[in-house]
Design an enzyme around this catalytic site. Structure first.
Site, PDB file in Angstrom:
ATOM      1  CG  HIS A 193      70.177  -7.704 -16.516  1.00  0.00           C
ATOM      2  ND1 HIS A 193      69.751  -6.444 -16.167  1.00  0.00           N
ATOM      3  CD2 HIS A 193      69.205  -8.543 -16.098  1.00  0.00           C
ATOM      4  CE1 HIS A 193      68.575  -6.514 -15.564  1.00  0.00           C
ATOM      5  NE2 HIS A 193      68.219  -7.788 -15.508  1.00  0.00           N
ATOM      6  CG  ASP A 195      67.369 -10.624 -13.070  1.00  0.00           C
ATOM      7  OD1 ASP A 195      67.140  -9.583 -12.429  1.00  0.00           O
ATOM      8  OD2 ASP A 195      67.237 -10.700 -14.299  1.00  0.00           O
ATOM      9  CG  HIS A 333      60.883  -5.059 -14.928  1.00  0.00           C
ATOM     10  ND1 HIS A 333      59.905  -6.007 -14.758  1.00  0.00           N
ATOM     11  CD2 HIS A 333      61.998  -5.741 -15.304  1.00  0.00           C
ATOM     12  CE1 HIS A 333      60.397  -7.212 -15.021  1.00  0.00           C
ATOM     13  NE2 HIS A 333      61.672  -7.081 -15.349  1.00  0.00           N
ATOM     14  CG  HIS A 377      62.853  -4.036 -19.195  1.00  0.00           C
ATOM     15  ND1 HIS A 377      61.890  -5.006 -19.355  1.00  0.00           N
ATOM     16  CD2 HIS A 377      63.884  -4.639 -18.564  1.00  0.00           C
ATOM     17  CE1 HIS A 377      62.315  -6.146 -18.840  1.00  0.00           C
ATOM     18  NE2 HIS A 377      63.541  -5.952 -18.362  1.00  0.00           N
ATOM     19  CG  HIS A 398      68.560  -7.196 -19.775  1.00  0.00           C
ATOM     20  ND1 HIS A 398      68.532  -5.949 -19.221  1.00  0.00           N
ATOM     21  CD2 HIS A 398      67.404  -7.800 -19.345  1.00  0.00           C
ATOM     22  CE1 HIS A 398      67.426  -5.787 -18.514  1.00  0.00           C
ATOM     23  NE2 HIS A 398      66.730  -6.892 -18.577  1.00  0.00           N
TER      24      HIS A 398
END
Length: 566
Positions: A193, A195, A333, A377, A398
């Site tokens: 992961h 971003d 999320h 999440h 993650h």
């Protein structure tokens, strides 16, 4: 002047004794200044020369610090550790050197300084200088796998050419030091992961024309001051990254608005980034393609979607994401959706739904497509529900261990046990506030990794650093260049845990993820004759989640307890 034999043994150059650190060979070739078929010139990687000739630094005052902080006693001094984490050495601004950082810096030769201050002149300068020469020699002797005494240019060259054997038994049966990071030259380090694409959106408005990913972004006037910027090609190469899942993310505020459009833009910028740097990045959608990219010396680059709100409650959008190359989707999320709960619900009094019937079909459609189901999440209830219904192994891209640090984003032990039975993987997150709080260090991350190994097994743990998505990383894991330090430390003894074997480190690096990815691909191959699920989410579910749906033109719902207008 004729030097005695004794003096020849520790010849001092400019007040420094020369010691050589044997350089690790890099197996991935980098072509420097080579012309391509179209006549253009490839990017020159200046650091590649350090694999061919020794980088010889002319002056290092570490021995003075040994006198200052250890009184020249080496018994309890661990030069093979990250001294930034030591309570004494880490607190001083004048400590810059340890074996892991020398290795990372590709130092091939070092002049170590025997120094005493001017106040000792005509007093005990000789005695104290001799003491410094002595501690230098003892330091060299203590670390024979890393340091080699040299007094001539030929001796320097010899030390550079001597191979370093990893995990090899010596003649007396003892085992030499294992350098954990060596496995990253053999198998791809696959991070679950990153971003960076979201930073491209925030800082560059997704425009790549003036964005140079092949530079040190720490020095950039915009990217440098940004606390969530941890990634560029030089640091990825330094970190020996072999595969990266790049995240296409739209914020929760876009749910039921323009989440799909924003996600499509992020997928587009990821593809354009990969295309712009063909010498470093290689697009991949399968486990085989990841391995092929690694063998070609490229960083395998995969696309993922973070947050099920990006499908706008439509399986059709999910299917098209797969066609665009998306290979996992995080179900949520930090926000709930009409069909699934996010992890913050576990710290609230809100009614938990776990997965609705539509949510179950989202999981099944991902299984049918061959898209990995990511349960980072999500709430604890959703974790269990997904493990109940998924036909394929699942991933945490993650997340970390709840038992080590009680945060709703982490997985509890009962989930880890079930993850083992499912055949999935949890890729450990490095965000400080999921690891140990603001003071987190690399050692705290290791606690999470080791606990997951103990509970779920070594076949079910990986790495998902969450770089460029958070603003605070643990000391010792500040950016993507630091992965080798983590693997080296996991292989070391003397830290209160069983050192990792080279084979297990290969699993942690990438073999576990490749196994899961292949299993997901195999499940999809077995479902190839199944038709796509055509289930539509009930409008009632959408209305009960948020009755204001002005952006959904095909949404119409009248609650049963209200009169229907004719």
């Amino acid at each position: 002047m004729v030097l005695s034999a004794a003096k020849k043994k520790w010849l001092i150059f400019g007040g420094a004794a020369l010691v050589v650190a044997v350089a690790l060979a890099i197996t991935l070739p980098l072509t420097l200044g080579k012309n391509t078929e179209d006549g253009s010139s490839e990017t020159i990687r200046g650091s590649s020369v350090l694999d061919e000739v020794p980088l010889i630094d002319g002056h290092n005052d570490l021995p003075g610090n040994l006198y200052r902080f250890e009184n020249d006693k080496l018994a309890n001094f661990n030069f093979n550790s990250d001294l930034r984490l030591d309570p004494v050495w880490g607190a001083t601004t004048r400590s810059h050197t340890d074996l892991p950082r020398l290795r990372q810096g590709k130092v091939g030769g070092q002049f170590w300084v025997a120094f005493v201050n001017c106040e000792t002149q005509h007093k005990d300068a000789v005695e104290r200088t001799m003491a410094q020469i002595d501690v230098i020699k003892r330091l060299i002797k203590k670390y024979p796998n890393d340091l080699q005494y040299a007094t001539t240019a030929d001796a320097v060259a010899l030390a550079i050419t001597l191979p370093l054997t990893l995990g090899k038994n010596t003649e007396d049966g003892s085992s030499e030091t294992i350098r954990g990071s060596s496995v990253l030259d053999e198998v791809p380090l696959i991070d679950g992961h990153n971003d960076l694409p979201y930073n491209l959106y925030n800082l560059e408005n997704n425009k790549l024309a003036n964005f140079n990913f092949n530079t040190d972004l720490k020095l950039h006037p915009v990217w440098g001051p940004t606390r969530s910027s941890h990634t560029d090609i030089p640091r990825l190469r330094q970190g020996k990254v072999g595969g990266q899942f790049w995240v296409a993310h739209a914020s929760c505020g876009a749910q039921h608005k323009d989440a799909v459009e924003l996600t499509m833009a992020q997928i587009d910028v990821i593809k354009r980034l990969i295309k712009k740097y063909p010498n470093d990045l290689q697009y991949a959608t399968t486990a085989d393609e990841i391995e092929a990219a690694f063998k070609a010396g490229k960083i395998a680059s995969m696309i993922v979607v973070e947050g099920g709100h990006s499908i706008d409650d439509r399986l059709s959008v999910l299917r098209l994401y797969y066609e665009l190359g998306v290979r996992y989707m995080t179900l949520t999320h930090s926000c709930d959706q009409p069909w699934v709960d996010a992890s913050p619900i576990d710290d609230s009094s809100r009614t938990k739904r776990n997965l609705t019937d539509f949510g179950v079909h989202v999981v099944w459609e991902m299984n049918r497509l061959g898209m990995m189901v990511d349960i980072s999440h999500v709430s604890a209830g959703v974790m269990h529900h997904v493990l109940d219904v998924s036909k394929a192994p699942v991933i945490f891209s993650h997340s970390s261990s709840y038992a080590i640090y009680a945060h709703h984003r982490n997985a509890k032990d009962d989930v880890l046990v079930r993850l083992k039975d499912n055949g999935g993987i949890i890729m450990v997150n490095f965000y400080s506030h999921f690891i140990a709080g603001a003071s987190a260090t690399i050692d705290d991350v290791i606690k999470h990794i080791n606990h997951i190994r103990d509970v779920a097994g070594v076949d079910h743990v990986g790495i998902g650093g969450d770089y460029d998505g958070v603003e605070l990383q643990p000391v010792g894991l500040e950016d993507v260049s630091k992965y080798p330090d983590l693997f080296d430390k996991l292989a070391q003894s003397g830290h209160g845990y069983e050192p990792w074997s080279l084979q297990d480190l290969k699993k942690l690096a990438g073999l576990n993820l490749l196994r899961v990815m292949r299993a997901v691909e195999q499940v999809a191959a077995g479902l190839v004759t199944e038709q796509p699920y055509e289930l539509l989410i009930p409008n009632e579910d959408i209305y009960n989640f948020n009755e204001n749906q002005t952006c959904k033109t095909d949404f119409s719902y009248t609650p049963t307890n209200e009169p229907i207008e004719i």
